[in-house]
Design an enzyme around this catalytic site. Structure first.
Site, short mmCIF file in Angstrom:
data_model
loop_
_atom_site.label_atom_id
_atom_site.label_comp_id
_atom_site.label_asym_id
_atom_site.label_seq_id
_atom_site.Cartn_x
_atom_site.Cartn_y
_atom_site.Cartn_z
N HIS A 82 0.72 -1.04 -0.03
CA HIS A 82 -0.05 0.02 0.15
C HIS A 82 0.97 1.26 -0.05
O HIS A 82 1.99 1.29 0.51
CB HIS A 82 -0.92 0.00 1.17
CG HIS A 82 -0.37 0.14 2.45
ND1 HIS A 82 -0.08 1.16 3.35
CD2 HIS A 82 0.19 -0.81 3.31
CE1 HIS A 82 0.33 0.96 4.17
NE2 HIS A 82 0.74 -0.38 4.66
N ASP A 84 -0.65 4.37 0.93
CA ASP A 84 -1.12 5.58 1.89
C ASP A 84 -0.16 5.19 3.08
O ASP A 84 0.13 4.17 3.44
CB ASP A 84 -2.49 5.25 1.97
CG ASP A 84 -2.92 3.90 2.71
OD1 ASP A 84 -2.43 2.84 2.11
OD2 ASP A 84 -3.52 3.71 3.73
N GLU A 147 -4.98 1.34 3.10
CA GLU A 147 -4.92 0.42 3.93
C GLU A 147 -4.80 0.61 5.50
O GLU A 147 -5.23 -0.05 6.41
CB GLU A 147 -3.59 -0.45 3.44
CG GLU A 147 -3.18 -1.83 4.20
CD GLU A 147 -2.62 -1.69 5.55
OE1 GLU A 147 -2.24 -2.71 6.26
OE2 GLU A 147 -2.21 -0.49 5.94
N GLU A 148 -4.31 1.69 5.67
CA GLU A 148 -4.21 2.40 6.76
C GLU A 148 -5.46 2.86 7.54
O GLU A 148 -5.69 3.28 8.66
CB GLU A 148 -3.33 3.51 6.92
CG GLU A 148 -1.75 3.05 6.47
CD GLU A 148 -1.06 2.44 7.54
OE1 GLU A 148 -1.90 1.92 8.64
OE2 GLU A 148 -0.04 1.97 7.52
N ASP A 171 4.70 -6.24 3.91
CA ASP A 171 4.35 -5.23 4.78
C ASP A 171 4.34 -5.70 6.22
O ASP A 171 3.47 -5.46 7.08
CB ASP A 171 3.07 -5.02 4.30
CG ASP A 171 2.25 -3.72 5.11
OD1 ASP A 171 3.24 -3.00 5.38
OD2 ASP A 171 0.99 -3.61 5.30
#
Length: 459
Positions: A82, A84, A147-148, A171
């Protein structure tokens, strides 16, 4: 191919390209023009342009996610990360969105989570393509954008695109993460009366804005004529936390400074909201207000969930964790508590949800389920898992086994997938913290592991 030797030749290219991403402050913002804000869209566009210039096949899926691909065949091996990032927070020694290289590290928000590892995976793909490797399956790097927050981007992507046969997410950490705890995000709301009977009136509390982060600061406004400054200073000293008091006539602002950490590892931080509640319960607040403050502190100061009856443990993934990620109090209105829960892979998530709901209702509050990600578990003897594990052990000369984490990666969006790197056993873990960074040598080693993995999974 000697992937260890080849990966070292890409160090300068890695630094140059990842720096392009790290300069973009890709934190979620509400927007009418972009799904998750202009900066996140810019980050997605930048990643895809880098790949297009390197002659990869690219696709932007409505600004929600994108992919970078090479190879031919019906089957897809996916790599999911991701672009973000969480807000930078306070206390950085350098600008969080100007990448700085010192002591062999790259410092910037997103360097570890997850722009640095994404770029390592991308460079691994480019290394193979530069060597003329033609995979018998499509290799697809899928880059998400939300994702966050709540994963809407990757959910949108898989409504449009094919599901990989197998995949991994860079990740987390090596060797291979085959178990990820279930994740439940909830909001508990408790009514706060206008009651003023007491020497102190608790007017407001503000702490945290992301449930997957341990809040680094908590601020309360109190109306009182009493001298509470000395008691607060004594509290700070005994609890080994920092803070300050600002008095304006009979209104006092109390600030507690904690230590941020990832919400999946609350034991690694100092939750400012919890420490603030601990102090507030010592004050002569109105009875109804003190009851709420005391209950919240009692039930949530222990991150194992024992006081709520959810302290579950299993052999596959360890203990449940609880984290108050946000806390807002407005006198005469309500107290809103955001709770992030990570439960073991063999535990029924609905049981955890029911326990949290029961707690809220027993205390006269309301319960809202914001998000629920089911646990991930792939058997250790899965052939793909064994391939990845053997590659890691060969490169590092280790004999590691699969592992479990409390964090949530995009691997759980796959029908079959695991988290795989990019941190090593001795890597500094700075995700969601001030001065976030990765060691450059770790990313170069990760490039060699990812290149070898792609090669073996697709030849």
């Amino acid at each position: 191919m000697n992937f260890t030797s080849l990966s070292k030749q890409y160090e300068s290219e890695y630094i140059e390209k990842v720096s392009q991403l790290l300069r973009i402050p890709s934190v979620y913002e509400k927007s009418t023009d972009f799904p998750y804000g202009e900066a996140i869209d810019q980050s997605l566009q930048t990643m895809l342009k880098i790949a297009e210039k390197d002659s990869f096949v690219i696709k932007n899926v409505d600004g929600h996610a994108g992919h970078i691909e090479f190879g031919k065949g019906e089957q897809i091996i996916g790599i999911l990360g991701h672009l973000d990032v969480v807000p930078p927070g306070e206390g950085w020694e350098t600008d969080p969105f100007i990448p700085v290289i010192k002591h062999g590290n790259i410092y910037a928000r997103g360097a570890q989570d997850d722009k640095g590892p994404i770029m390592a995976a991308y460079i691994a793909m480019k290394l193979l393509k530069d060597q003329g490797f033609k995979p018998n399956k499509r290799v697809r790097l899928i880059v998400g954008t939300d994702e966050e927050r709540d994963w809407q981007g990757i959910e949108h992507y898989f409504k449009q695109e094919d599901m990989p046969e197998f995949g991994f997410s860079p990740d987390a950490s090596f060797p291979v993460i085959n178990a990820e705890k279930g994740l439940v995000d909830t909001y508990l709301t408790f009514p706060v009366s206008n009651e003023s009977h007491g020497a102190c009136e608790l007017l407001t509390i503000e702490s945290g804005d992301r449930l997957n982060m341990v809040p680094s600061q908590a601020v309360a406004k109190i109306k009182t004529a009493d001298d509470i400054e000395e008691a607060f200073q004594f509290f700070l000293q005994t609890k080994d936390v920092e803070g300050n008091v600002d008095r304006q006539n009979d209104e006092i602002t109390i600030t507690v400074e904690g230590t941020p950490a990832h919400g999946s590892k609350p034991e690694q931080g100092k939750n400012a909201a919890i420490f603030l509640l601990a102090f507030l319960q010592e004050l002569p607040l109105p009875k109804a207000h003190k009851q709420i403050v005391t209950k919240l502190h009692h039930r949530f100061h222990d991150f194992t969930g024992e006081a709520i009856g959810v302290n579950y443990v299993d052999e596959a993934s360890g203990s449940l964790t609880l984290n108050i990620g946000s806390l807002t109090w407005n006198k005469g209105e309500n107290c809103l508590v955001g709770v992030n829960t990570r439960y073991p892979v063999t535990v029924d998530g609905e049981t955890v949800i029911d326990k949290l709901k029961q707690f809220a209702e027993q205390e006269g509050g309301a319960f809202e389920l914001y998000d629920h990600l089911q646990a991930l578990y792939v058997e250790e003897d899965n052939p793909y898992v064994q391939t990845l594990l053997s590659i890691y052990n060969e490169v590092t000369n280790d004999n590691e086994m699969t592992q479990a984490i409390g964090g949530a990666t995009y691997a759980r969006t796959l029908e079959s997938g695991v988290a795989y790197g990019a941190l090593f056993k001795d890597s500094p873990d700075t995700a969601h913290q001030k001065n976030e960074h990765v060691r450059i040598k770790d990313m170069i080693k990760a490039i060699s592991i990812y290149a070898d993995s792609i090669y073996r999974l697709t030849k």
